[in-house]
Design a protein around this motif. Structure first.
Motif, PDB file in Angstrom:
ATOM      1  N   GLU A 137       6.842  15.143   9.443  1.00 32.30           N
ATOM      2  CA  GLU A 137       6.668  13.815   8.855  1.00 32.30           C
ATOM      3  C   GLU A 137       6.029  12.881   9.874  1.00 32.30           C
ATOM      4  N   PRO A 138       4.723  13.067  10.113  1.00 30.97           N
ATOM      5  CA  PRO A 138       4.040  12.167  11.041  1.00 30.97           C
ATOM      6  C   PRO A 138       3.924  10.766  10.442  1.00 30.97           C
ATOM      7  N   PRO A 139       3.706   9.754  11.267  1.00 32.34           N
ATOM      8  CA  PRO A 139       3.659   8.377  10.754  1.00 32.34           C
ATOM      9  C   PRO A 139       2.536   8.177   9.739  1.00 32.34           C
ATOM     10  N   ASN A 140       2.907   7.618   8.602  1.00 34.59           N
ATOM     11  CA  ASN A 140       1.958   7.231   7.559  1.00 34.59           C
ATOM     12  C   ASN A 140       2.525   6.040   6.819  1.00 34.59           C
ATOM     13  N   ASN A 141       1.658   5.141   6.383  1.00 33.71           N
ATOM     14  CA  ASN A 141       2.119   3.972   5.637  1.00 33.71           C
ATOM     15  C   ASN A 141       2.619   4.378   4.254  1.00 33.71           C
ATOM     16  N   VAL A 142       3.834   3.967   3.927  1.00 34.16           N
ATOM     17  CA  VAL A 142       4.420   4.290   2.630  1.00 34.16           C
ATOM     18  C   VAL A 142       3.872   3.346   1.567  1.00 34.16           C
ATOM     19  N   LYS A 143       3.502   3.915   0.434  1.00 39.81           N
ATOM     20  CA  LYS A 143       3.033   3.143  -0.716  1.00 39.81           C
ATOM     21  C   LYS A 143       3.919   3.446  -1.913  1.00 39.81           C
ATOM     22  N   ILE A 144       4.121   2.449  -2.753  1.00 39.26           N
ATOM     23  CA  ILE A 144       4.934   2.571  -3.961  1.00 39.26           C
ATOM     24  C   ILE A 144       4.029   2.404  -5.166  1.00 39.26           C
ATOM     25  N   GLY A 145       4.018   3.401  -6.055  1.00 41.21           N
ATOM     26  CA  GLY A 145       3.254   3.292  -7.290  1.00 41.21           C
ATOM     27  C   GLY A 145       1.869   3.881  -7.254  1.00 41.21           C
ATOM     28  N   SER A 146       1.511   4.565  -6.169  1.00 35.45           N
ATOM     29  CA  SER A 146       0.174   5.156  -6.083  1.00 35.45           C
ATOM     30  C   SER A 146       0.133   6.208  -4.982  1.00 35.45           C
ATOM     31  N   ASN A 147      -0.812   7.121  -5.106  1.00 33.60           N
ATOM     32  CA  ASN A 147      -1.107   8.096  -4.062  1.00 33.60           C
ATOM     33  C   ASN A 147      -2.220   7.523  -3.182  1.00 33.60           C
ATOM     34  N   GLN A 148      -1.840   7.041  -1.996  1.00 34.77           N
ATOM     35  CA  GLN A 148      -2.770   6.505  -0.998  1.00 34.77           C
ATOM     36  C   GLN A 148      -3.544   5.283  -1.477  1.00 34.77           C
ATOM     37  N   GLY A 149      -3.053   4.649  -2.553  1.00 30.05           N
ATOM     38  CA  GLY A 149      -3.711   3.456  -3.064  1.00 30.05           C
ATOM     39  C   GLY A 149      -5.008   3.726  -3.790  1.00 30.05           C
ATOM     40  N   THR A 150      -5.269   5.001  -4.143  1.00 30.76           N
ATOM     41  CA  THR A 150      -6.554   5.338  -4.766  1.00 30.76           C
ATOM     42  C   THR A 150      -6.427   6.113  -6.072  1.00 30.76           C
ATOM     43  N   ILE A 151      -5.376   6.895  -6.249  1.00 32.21           N
ATOM     44  CA  ILE A 151      -5.258   7.756  -7.434  1.00 32.21           C
ATOM     45  C   ILE A 151      -3.797   7.811  -7.885  1.00 32.21           C
ATOM     46  N   GLU A 152      -3.570   8.423  -9.046  1.00 35.23           N
ATOM     47  CA  GLU A 152      -2.241   8.732  -9.560  1.00 35.23           C
ATOM     48  C   GLU A 152      -1.342   7.493  -9.616  1.00 35.23           C
ATOM     49  N   PHE A 153      -1.875   6.419 -10.189  1.00 33.90           N
ATOM     50  CA  PHE A 153      -1.159   5.154 -10.276  1.00 33.90           C
ATOM     51  C   PHE A 153      -0.050   5.228 -11.327  1.00 33.90           C
ATOM     52  N   LEU A 154       1.056   4.581 -11.038  1.00 38.29           N
ATOM     53  CA  LEU A 154       2.207   4.564 -11.932  1.00 38.29           C
ATOM     54  C   LEU A 154       1.983   3.597 -13.084  1.00 38.29           C
TER      55      LEU A 154
END
Length: 215
Positions: free
Chosen positions: A166-183
């Motif tokens: 689990e390397p450091p990455n910014n967590v997002k809620i409601g999307s995959n990387q802010g680009t696809i698969e939006f809730l």
């Protein structure tokens, strides 16, 4: 440690907690979400909305909305627990509840899945046909040798796995990387811990919060 508005939830190891019903976490307008522990909050992106129903929740239109925490609060041992509602689901798409780049909870037409990546990605599904416009609490646990999925405080599925990548990455809620698969749905309380909660603790959190969601 105790949180006055929800004194019965497990607080040991709690590193991230946002709650749209709490004015200290979200005022009901604007783009800033404040964390109730640890000082970690987030930013509402592309018009993520707010609903006052069930005390308060964020709603996502399935097009481009998400919340960016701009922080990685996951460690090699963690628990993530989220109250959510699904508005619609196409058979040929995924929808993301949260993702960190190397871990995520996603929805398909017939399952809730815990996706994580070590040398290669792995999907841990819990097969269920979710009802639309219905509140659920999903919880995923990354323990030393076991990954698990719970729904509404009850065990769903698990796999024996000692990977802890689990390397450091910014967590997002409601999307995959802010680009696809939006809730396309809503998110209520969101908890994250830097440890694996027990089944008893997971059920404790569910029982402490379910009344707000009509359960």
């Amino acid at each position: 440690m105790a949180l006055g508005h929800s004194p019965q939830i497990v607080t040991n190891g709690l590193v991230f907690y946002v709650d749209p019903s709490n004015s200290r976490s979200y005022s009901g307008s604007g783009f800033t979400v404040n964390g109730l522990v640890g000082g970690i909050g987030g930013t509402l992106i592309n018009g993520t909305g707010f609903s006052s129903a069930n005390g308060g929740s964020f709603f996502f239109d399935g097009t481009n909305d998400y919340i960016d925490t701009q922080t990685d609060f996951l460690s090699t041992r963690y628990t993530v627990s989220v109250w959510f509602m699904l508005h619609t689901q196409s058979a040929n798409r995924f929808q993301i509840i949260f993702e960190s780049g190397y871990a995520q909870i996603f929805l398909s037409s017939q399952s809730i899945s815990f996706w994580y990546k070590n040398a290669s990605p792995y999907w841990l599904p819990y097969d269920i046909n979710l009802s639309f416009n219905t509140w659920y609490q999903v919880c995923v646990v990354n323990d030393a040798n076991l990954k698990s999925v719970y729904l509404n405080g009850l065990f769903g599925s698990s796999v024996s796995d000692s990977s802890n990548y689990e390397p450091p990455n910014n967590v997002k809620i409601g999307s995959n990387q802010g680009t696809i698969e939006f809730l396309n749905g809503k998110v209520g309380q969101f908890f994250a811990y830097n440890q694996a909660l027990s089944q008893q603790e997971i059920l404790q959190n569910y029982n402490a919060t379910k009344g707000r969601y009509g359960l």
